[in-house]
Scaffold this motif. Structure first.
Motif, PDB file in Angstrom:
ATOM      1  N   ILE A 103     -12.180  -9.518  -6.530  1.00  0.00           N
ATOM      2  CA  ILE A 103     -12.528  -9.491  -7.954  1.00  0.00           C
ATOM      3  C   ILE A 103     -12.524  -8.052  -8.475  1.00  0.00           C
ATOM      4  CG2 ILE A 103     -15.007  -9.450  -7.498  1.00  0.00           C
ATOM      5  CD1 ILE A 103     -15.408 -11.037 -10.096  1.00  0.00           C
ATOM      6  N   ARG A 104     -11.878  -7.885  -9.634  1.00  0.00           N
ATOM      7  CA  ARG A 104     -11.863  -6.571 -10.273  1.00  0.00           C
ATOM      8  C   ARG A 104     -11.883  -6.779 -11.779  1.00  0.00           C
ATOM      9  NH1 ARG A 104      -8.708  -2.850 -12.664  1.00  0.00           N
ATOM     10  NH2 ARG A 104      -6.768  -4.015 -12.492  1.00  0.00           N
ATOM     11  N   TYR A 105     -12.511  -5.875 -12.491  1.00  0.00           N
ATOM     12  CA  TYR A 105     -12.508  -5.917 -13.946  1.00  0.00           C
ATOM     13  C   TYR A 105     -12.723  -4.503 -14.467  1.00  0.00           C
ATOM     14  CZ  TYR A 105     -17.483  -6.381 -12.762  1.00  0.00           C
ATOM     15  OH  TYR A 105     -18.742  -6.245 -12.194  1.00  0.00           O
ATOM     16  N   ARG A 106     -12.195  -4.248 -15.657  1.00  0.00           N
ATOM     17  CA  ARG A 106     -12.406  -2.936 -16.259  1.00  0.00           C
ATOM     18  C   ARG A 106     -13.861  -2.798 -16.677  1.00  0.00           C
ATOM     19  NH1 ARG A 106      -7.530  -0.709 -20.032  1.00  0.00           N
ATOM     20  NH2 ARG A 106      -9.300   0.570 -20.692  1.00  0.00           N
ATOM     21  N   PHE A 158      -6.009  -0.665 -15.865  1.00  0.00           N
ATOM     22  CA  PHE A 158      -7.122   0.177 -15.411  1.00  0.00           C
ATOM     23  C   PHE A 158      -7.654   1.013 -16.577  1.00  0.00           C
ATOM     24  CE2 PHE A 158      -4.322  -0.574 -11.823  1.00  0.00           C
ATOM     25  CZ  PHE A 158      -5.192  -0.916 -10.799  1.00  0.00           C
ATOM     26  N   ALA A 159      -8.905   1.414 -16.467  1.00  0.00           N
ATOM     27  CA  ALA A 159      -9.474   2.359 -17.420  1.00  0.00           C
ATOM     28  C   ALA A 159      -8.808   3.723 -17.228  1.00  0.00           C
ATOM     29  CB  ALA A 159     -10.982   2.470 -17.218  1.00  0.00           C
ATOM     30  N   PRO A 160      -8.772   4.562 -18.261  1.00  0.00           N
ATOM     31  CA  PRO A 160      -8.079   5.851 -18.154  1.00  0.00           C
ATOM     32  C   PRO A 160      -8.583   6.748 -17.033  1.00  0.00           C
ATOM     33  CG  PRO A 160      -8.565   5.349 -20.449  1.00  0.00           C
ATOM     34  CD  PRO A 160      -9.286   4.319 -19.627  1.00  0.00           C
ATOM     35  N   ASP A 161      -9.867   6.606 -16.659  1.00  0.00           N
ATOM     36  CA  ASP A 161     -10.422   7.499 -15.634  1.00  0.00           C
ATOM     37  C   ASP A 161     -10.251   6.965 -14.215  1.00  0.00           C
ATOM     38  OD1 ASP A 161     -12.176   5.391 -15.714  1.00  0.00           O
ATOM     39  OD2 ASP A 161     -13.985   6.604 -16.007  1.00  0.00           O
ATOM     40  N   GLU A 162      -9.488   5.880 -14.028  1.00  0.00           N
ATOM     41  CA  GLU A 162      -9.294   5.296 -12.692  1.00  0.00           C
ATOM     42  C   GLU A 162      -7.984   5.779 -12.062  1.00  0.00           C
ATOM     43  OE1 GLU A 162     -10.937   1.071 -12.129  1.00  0.00           O
ATOM     44  OE2 GLU A 162     -10.249   1.051 -14.210  1.00  0.00           O
ATOM     45  N   GLY A 163      -7.814   7.094 -12.039  1.00  0.00           N
ATOM     46  CA  GLY A 163      -6.566   7.665 -11.555  1.00  0.00           C
ATOM     47  C   GLY A 163      -6.229   7.308 -10.118  1.00  0.00           C
ATOM     48  N   VAL A 164      -7.213   7.325  -9.245  1.00  0.00           N
ATOM     49  CA  VAL A 164      -6.964   7.007  -7.829  1.00  0.00           C
ATOM     50  C   VAL A 164      -6.507   5.561  -7.682  1.00  0.00           C
ATOM     51  CG1 VAL A 164      -8.035   6.786  -5.559  1.00  0.00           C
ATOM     52  CG2 VAL A 164      -8.597   8.744  -7.010  1.00  0.00           C
ATOM     53  N   GLY A 178       5.420  -0.258  -5.206  1.00  0.00           N
ATOM     54  CA  GLY A 178       6.751   0.331  -5.083  1.00  0.00           C
ATOM     55  C   GLY A 178       7.239   1.008  -6.347  1.00  0.00           C
ATOM     56  N   ASN A 179       6.307   1.381  -7.248  1.00  0.00           N
ATOM     57  CA  ASN A 179       6.671   2.052  -8.489  1.00  0.00           C
ATOM     58  C   ASN A 179       6.683   3.565  -8.249  1.00  0.00           C
ATOM     59  OD1 ASN A 179       7.025   3.046 -11.063  1.00  0.00           O
ATOM     60  ND2 ASN A 179       5.246   2.035 -11.949  1.00  0.00           N
ATOM     61  N   PRO A 180       7.834   4.220  -8.449  1.00  0.00           N
ATOM     62  CA  PRO A 180       7.887   5.668  -8.197  1.00  0.00           C
ATOM     63  C   PRO A 180       7.024   6.485  -9.151  1.00  0.00           C
ATOM     64  CG  PRO A 180       9.912   4.904  -9.259  1.00  0.00           C
ATOM     65  CD  PRO A 180       9.131   3.676  -8.888  1.00  0.00           C
ATOM     66  N   ASN A 181       6.715   5.926 -10.318  1.00  0.00           N
ATOM     67  CA  ASN A 181       5.843   6.621 -11.263  1.00  0.00           C
ATOM     68  C   ASN A 181       4.394   6.291 -10.918  1.00  0.00           C
ATOM     69  OD1 ASN A 181       4.551   7.853 -13.395  1.00  0.00           O
ATOM     70  ND2 ASN A 181       5.282   6.401 -14.938  1.00  0.00           N
ATOM     71  N   LEU A 182       3.800   7.094 -10.057  1.00  0.00           N
ATOM     72  CA  LEU A 182       2.478   6.783  -9.523  1.00  0.00           C
ATOM     73  C   LEU A 182       1.371   6.847 -10.569  1.00  0.00           C
ATOM     74  CD1 LEU A 182       2.583   8.611  -6.052  1.00  0.00           C
ATOM     75  CD2 LEU A 182       2.973   6.194  -6.548  1.00  0.00           C
ATOM     76  N   ASP A 183       1.617   7.548 -11.674  1.00  0.00           N
ATOM     77  CA  ASP A 183       0.574   7.698 -12.688  1.00  0.00           C
ATOM     78  C   ASP A 183       0.687   6.670 -13.808  1.00  0.00           C
ATOM     79  OD1 ASP A 183      -0.711   9.924 -11.490  1.00  0.00           O
ATOM     80  OD2 ASP A 183       0.920  11.212 -12.196  1.00  0.00           O
ATOM     81  N   ASN A 184       1.615   5.725 -13.679  1.00  0.00           N
ATOM     82  CA  ASN A 184       1.787   4.716 -14.721  1.00  0.00           C
ATOM     83  C   ASN A 184       0.668   3.679 -14.658  1.00  0.00           C
ATOM     84  OD1 ASN A 184       3.324   3.114 -16.756  1.00  0.00           O
ATOM     85  ND2 ASN A 184       3.438   1.651 -15.066  1.00  0.00           N
TER      86      ASN A 184
END
Length: 476
Positions: A466-469, A231-237, A247-253
């Motif tokens: 479909i998704r792309y940065r 993801f791009a850096p600004d795609e936090g959500v 299932g990754n506990p580090n949600l901001d990774n």
């Protein structure tokens, strides 16, 4: 006299780009791709190598095909075939093939052994330790953060992991969690994670540096700026939702991928830095490998580097080595190659690389990868819905692809994961088969022009999920 017949062994977008490069040579009559994908048969002068109507995958069958068709040269793209010794087997059968022998693939096949080798010959690398015991690895990570609270770690699965075997950590908790998830449960990268390379996370600018060698001469290739994060850096959500569903506990990774796109030429790789990398890394690695193992390294190679600022100097350090062309870098580098790909490959085989002057188009290429993203799909048997986060996590395939006929003729579309099938009406239909689906490459006199073409055309392509940065080509 008829032209040459070339066999390209690859199944993805890199294979499309390699086949396209060979097809541009006036010396080449036909390019066969194995196992290939739908895009392999959509390129001029190219077709999928088949046996009894099916794409060929096994090395023994590839040798039989090469003999039956009269293949003049085989070029290998992916690390898997190289690690399985395809070059050794073809060479023993008397067939010309471009790529490193199995003995050389340890440079990609084992991050642990490669770091030890590079350290032994004086090639600069980060501080590192290798572990086969997860408890010892966790103890080391905890001790590292106690001793160096201002620094961080990267945990890497030792073996091949399709370019996704590294977890960049920002805390002791993340490092310990990464070790657990790689080595114990859920063993994210399978057997590739039986050992881990734990290294200091360097600060600087990442660079993928490409070269070609015949075992004696090493030439730098053009490079590319690539985008590995999903993801791009600004795609936090979107990042947090992806990790929640994965299932990754580090949600901001922001997870690594095999590559979301890139552009060439590289924006800040100048001649001085190129010379330094050649002198301190590329040439010593090729020569050192021969001195240490007795085997020559022949073929494409790329170095994943971190360019660190140390005492006001740029110091390149090796993060990883790959024994092949990169993907998606190949899709934006090879379209710029003006030197005949067939003659270049012949020079590698004949150990005459010192006679080659590589020539490149000054045009810019921007490649944007369309991937299989998040989809909520009803499960027909139970009538419930199953949501998958999308690549690089679990994702759906077999989605119909539409809109390729609307793409401008001067824009390249390299297929990463596609296949032809039939729809409910019995008509031929293109479908998704993987996480990375298509790479759309725009070309132009400037980066801005190339980027505009790539994004204008990728918006014409449709498939469910479909998704792309949106930021490829924006950040130098």
């Amino acid at each position: 006299m008829s032209g040459a017949k070339v066999l390209v062994v690859d199944a993805g977008g890199r294979g499309n780009a390699i086949a396209h490069a060979f097809a541009r040579s006036p010396l080449v009559e036909r390019v066969y791709v194995a196992p290939g994908n739908a895009g392999s048969s959509m390129l001029d002068k190219c077709e999928i190598a088949q046996k009894r109507g099916r794409p060929i995958k096994e090395i023994a069958d590839l040798i039989s095909f090469a003999r039956e068709v009269g293949i003049d040269m085989t070029f290998v793209g992916p690390e898997g075939y190289l690690s399985d010794g395809i070059v050794n087997v073809f060479s023993k059968a008397g067939l010309q093939i471009v790529g490193p022998r199995r003995e050389a693939t340890i440079l990609e096949g084992s991050k642990c052994d490669t770091k030890d080798f590079l350290q032994s010959i004086g090639v600069p690398i980060p501080r590192h330790r290798n572990f086969s015991n997860p408890d010892e690895a966790k103890e080391y990570a905890s001790a590292f953060y106690r001793d160096f609270p201002e620094k961080n770690l990267v945990v890497k699965a030792d073996g091949l992991a399709a370019g996704k075997g590294s977890i960049v950590c920002s805390s002791q908790e993340e490092a310990v969690s990464a070790i657990e998830r790689i080595m114990v449960e859920p063993r994210l990268f399978g057997d590739a994670g039986r050992r881990v390379d734990i290294e200091e996370r360097l600060s600087g600018r990442e660079l993928m540096f490409f070269a070609v060698s015949d075992g004696r001469t090493v030439l730098p290739l053009e490079s590319a700026m690539d985008y590995k994060r999903a993801f791009a850096p600004d795609e936090g959500v979107a990042i947090r939702l992806f990790n929640k569903l994965s299932g990754n506990p580090n949600l901001d990774n922001n997870p690594n991928t095999g590559g979301m796109g890139g552009y060439s030429p590289h924006p800040w790789l100048d001649q001085d830095l190129t010379d330094r990398i050649m002198e301190t890394i590329a040439v010593p690695t090729i020569k050192g490998f021969k001195e240490v193992t007795g085997f020559e390294y022949s073929g494409m190679i790329y170095f994943g580097l971190m360019i660190c600022e140390e005492e006001e100097e740029k110091v390149p350090r090796v993060l990883e080595i790959n024994v092949r062309l990169g993907d998606p870098e190949a899709e934006v580098i090879l379209p710029r190659l003006e030197t005949d790909m067939y003659l270049l490959s012949k020079a590698v085989l004949n150990k005459e690389l010192d006679s080659i002057d590589l020539e490149w188009s000054p045009e810019a290429c921007v490649g944007v990868c369309a991937i299989s993203g998040r989809v909520i799909k009803p499960v027909t048997s139970g009538g419930t819905e199953e949501e998958r986060p999308g690549y690089p996590g679990p994702h759906y395939t077999n989605m119909p692809i539409r809109g390729l006929e609307k793409v401008d003729p001067d824009v390249l579309v390299y297929h990463n994961g596609t296949a032809f099938g039939t729809d409910a009406a019995g008509n031929e239909q293109l479908y998704t088969t993987g996480g990375r689906v298509l790479t759309v490459v725009g070309r132009g006199e400037s980066l801005t022009e190339a980027r505009e073409k790539a994004y204008r055309n990728i918006r014409k392509i449709r498939f469910n999920g479909i998704r792309y940065r949106k930021d490829i080509g924006l950040s130098p």
